[in-house]
Motif scaffolding. Structure first.
Motif, PDB file in Angstrom:
ATOM      1  N   GLU A 234       0.941  -1.471  -0.104  1.00 31.39           N
ATOM      2  CA  GLU A 234      -0.090   0.025   0.122  1.00 31.39           C
ATOM      3  C   GLU A 234       0.850   1.336   0.042  1.00 31.39           C
ATOM      4  O   GLU A 234       1.923   1.301   0.593  1.00 31.39           O
ATOM      5  CB  GLU A 234      -0.750   0.149   1.154  1.00 31.39           C
ATOM      6  N   THR A 235       0.655   2.209  -0.953  1.00 34.88           N
ATOM      7  CA  THR A 235       1.174   3.456  -0.759  1.00 34.88           C
ATOM      8  C   THR A 235       1.365   4.100   0.844  1.00 34.88           C
ATOM      9  O   THR A 235       0.431   4.076   1.567  1.00 34.88           O
ATOM     10  CB  THR A 235       0.441   4.602  -1.677  1.00 34.88           C
ATOM     11  N   LYS A 276       7.531   6.729  -2.371  1.00 39.34           N
ATOM     12  CA  LYS A 276       6.583   7.882  -2.481  1.00 39.34           C
ATOM     13  C   LYS A 276       7.516   8.999  -1.423  1.00 39.34           C
ATOM     14  O   LYS A 276       7.327  10.133  -1.823  1.00 39.34           O
ATOM     15  CB  LYS A 276       5.359   7.596  -1.400  1.00 39.34           C
ATOM     16  N   GLY A 296       5.799   3.678  -2.718  1.00 31.97           N
ATOM     17  CA  GLY A 296       4.924   4.330  -3.430  1.00 31.97           C
ATOM     18  C   GLY A 296       4.615   3.907  -4.836  1.00 31.97           C
ATOM     19  O   GLY A 296       5.295   2.658  -5.161  1.00 31.97           O
ATOM     20  N   SER A 297       4.737   4.817  -5.891  1.00 32.38           N
ATOM     21  CA  SER A 297       4.568   4.536  -7.382  1.00 32.38           C
ATOM     22  C   SER A 297       5.246   5.553  -8.143  1.00 32.38           C
ATOM     23  O   SER A 297       4.521   5.915  -9.292  1.00 32.38           O
ATOM     24  CB  SER A 297       3.019   4.083  -7.645  1.00 32.38           C
ATOM     25  N   THR A 298       6.333   6.321  -7.777  1.00 30.68           N
ATOM     26  CA  THR A 298       6.725   7.335  -8.422  1.00 30.68           C
ATOM     27  C   THR A 298       7.803   6.820  -9.538  1.00 30.68           C
ATOM     28  O   THR A 298       8.246   5.495  -9.410  1.00 30.68           O
ATOM     29  CB  THR A 298       7.738   8.091  -7.577  1.00 30.68           C
ATOM     30  N   SER A 304       1.284   0.914  -7.121  1.00 25.02           N
ATOM     31  CA  SER A 304       2.227   1.190  -5.825  1.00 25.02           C
ATOM     32  C   SER A 304       3.037  -0.238  -5.594  1.00 25.02           C
ATOM     33  O   SER A 304       2.237  -1.208  -5.467  1.00 25.02           O
ATOM     34  CB  SER A 304       1.348   1.501  -4.638  1.00 25.02           C
TER      35      SER A 304
END
Length: 327
Positions: A234-235, A276, A296-298, A304
């Protein structure tokens, strides 16, 4: 021609009413000479007594001097005896003081030994009875607290013996202390090696969405080499350092997103991509399990997750070979 009659003195002695009276005639010269003779006799007697007293006094003085000499000799002998006893007492006191100091030294050493044993117990309680030897891959056993306590039993028994040899006991304690210190240092060094070994899972989640090796690229659809593993999450989930080390680089890359790279022993590196948020900075010394950022998902990411890599001498290796040891 008639000679003149000498004057005489008459003495009448009356012995009683029924007794006869006697009369004596004494010349005047005799009357005068008698007291003188008496005085001379008395004087002579006194002189004799004085001579006798002087003689007796001299004898008494000689006896007193002799007794005084004997007494002085006796006192001198007693002084020598007392002096000898005083020296013996002083020597005994010094020996007792030395024994007291040795006993205190032993107490201090036993206390230090007990503290060292407690440290070893805490170490064992925290990390277990064995640690991994990274050079050989074998387990190095660490003596537990019970064995250390049992090894101290001969010392306790010896300490209760009346003819205790403090020096021997001190040498024994020193030897035990050195042995325990070496054991603890070896265990700590091995533990440091273990902690510097990237075997700690970097996330709480262990769900993999992509493994190490060739795969179909989600963006191009072509086969491509995947240098790490992707862990779902999870983020905002915490991301942890896989081992003790030093943060060598942090930043942002259009492909990798927010990233952290950590150097470890044995020319190993770990990399954490698509974060993140970054909670570590370059130059930070981090420990195994310390939070370094958030999942995160950068960057170039489809969702994510954490992309985690392990590199040895700058070459990527399969992280599962390391993380599996901590399963």
């Amino acid at each position: 021609m008639k000679r003149a009659r000498k004057q005489a003195w008459s003495f009448v002695v009356m012995r009683g009413a029924d007794k006869t009276v006697k009369q004596f005639s004494v010349s005047k010269r005799s009357v005068v000479a008698a007291p003188l003779a008496a005085a001379i006799a008395v004087t002579g007697t006194i002189a004799g007594l004085q001579v006798k007293a002087a003689y007796e006094l001299k004898q008494l003085e000689e006896q007193l001097a002799s007794q005084s000499a004997q007494f002085t000799q006796t006192i001198t002998g007693m002084d020598e005896v007392i002096s000898g006893k005083d020296e013996a007492i002083v020597t005994l006191q010094q020996e007792l003081l030395q024994l007291s100091r040795q006993a205190q030294d032993m107490k201090d050493k036993m206390r230090e030994l007990s503290e060292l044993e407690n440290k070893l117990k805490l170490f064992i309680e925290k990390y277990g009875g064995s640690v991994i030897d990274t050079t050989s891959g074998s387990a190095a056993n660490i003596p537990d607290g019970m064995s250390m306590s049992m090894s101290m039993m001969p010392v306790a028994a010896l300490a209760q013996h009346t003819s205790i040899d403090f020096q021997s006991l001190s040498d024994m304690v020193d030897s035990m202390e050195q042995s325990m210190e070496q054991t603890l240092k070896k265990a700590q060094n091995r533990r440091m090696t273990v902690d510097a070994y990237p075997s700690f899972w970097p996330t709480r989640s262990r769900k993999l969405t992509s493994g190490f090796g060739y795969r179909k690229d989600p963006f191009t659809g072509r086969a491509a080499f995947h240098a790490g593993i992707d862990i779902d999450g999870e983020t905002g989930d915490a991301v942890f350092s896989a081992a003790d080390g030093t943060v060598s680089d942090t930043g942002y890359d259009s492909r990798l997103g927010n990233y952290v790279i950590i150097d470890h022993l044995g020319e190993l590196q770990t990399a954490y991509y698509h974060l993140k948020r970054i909670d570590a900075r370059s130059g930070d010394v981090v420990v195994r399990g310390e939070k370094i950022g958030q999942l995160g998902s950068t960057g170039r990411s489809t969702g994510s997750h954490l992309h985690f890599e392990i590199m040895q001498r700058s070459e990527p290796v399969n992280p599962l070979k390391y993380l599996a040891r901590n399963s």
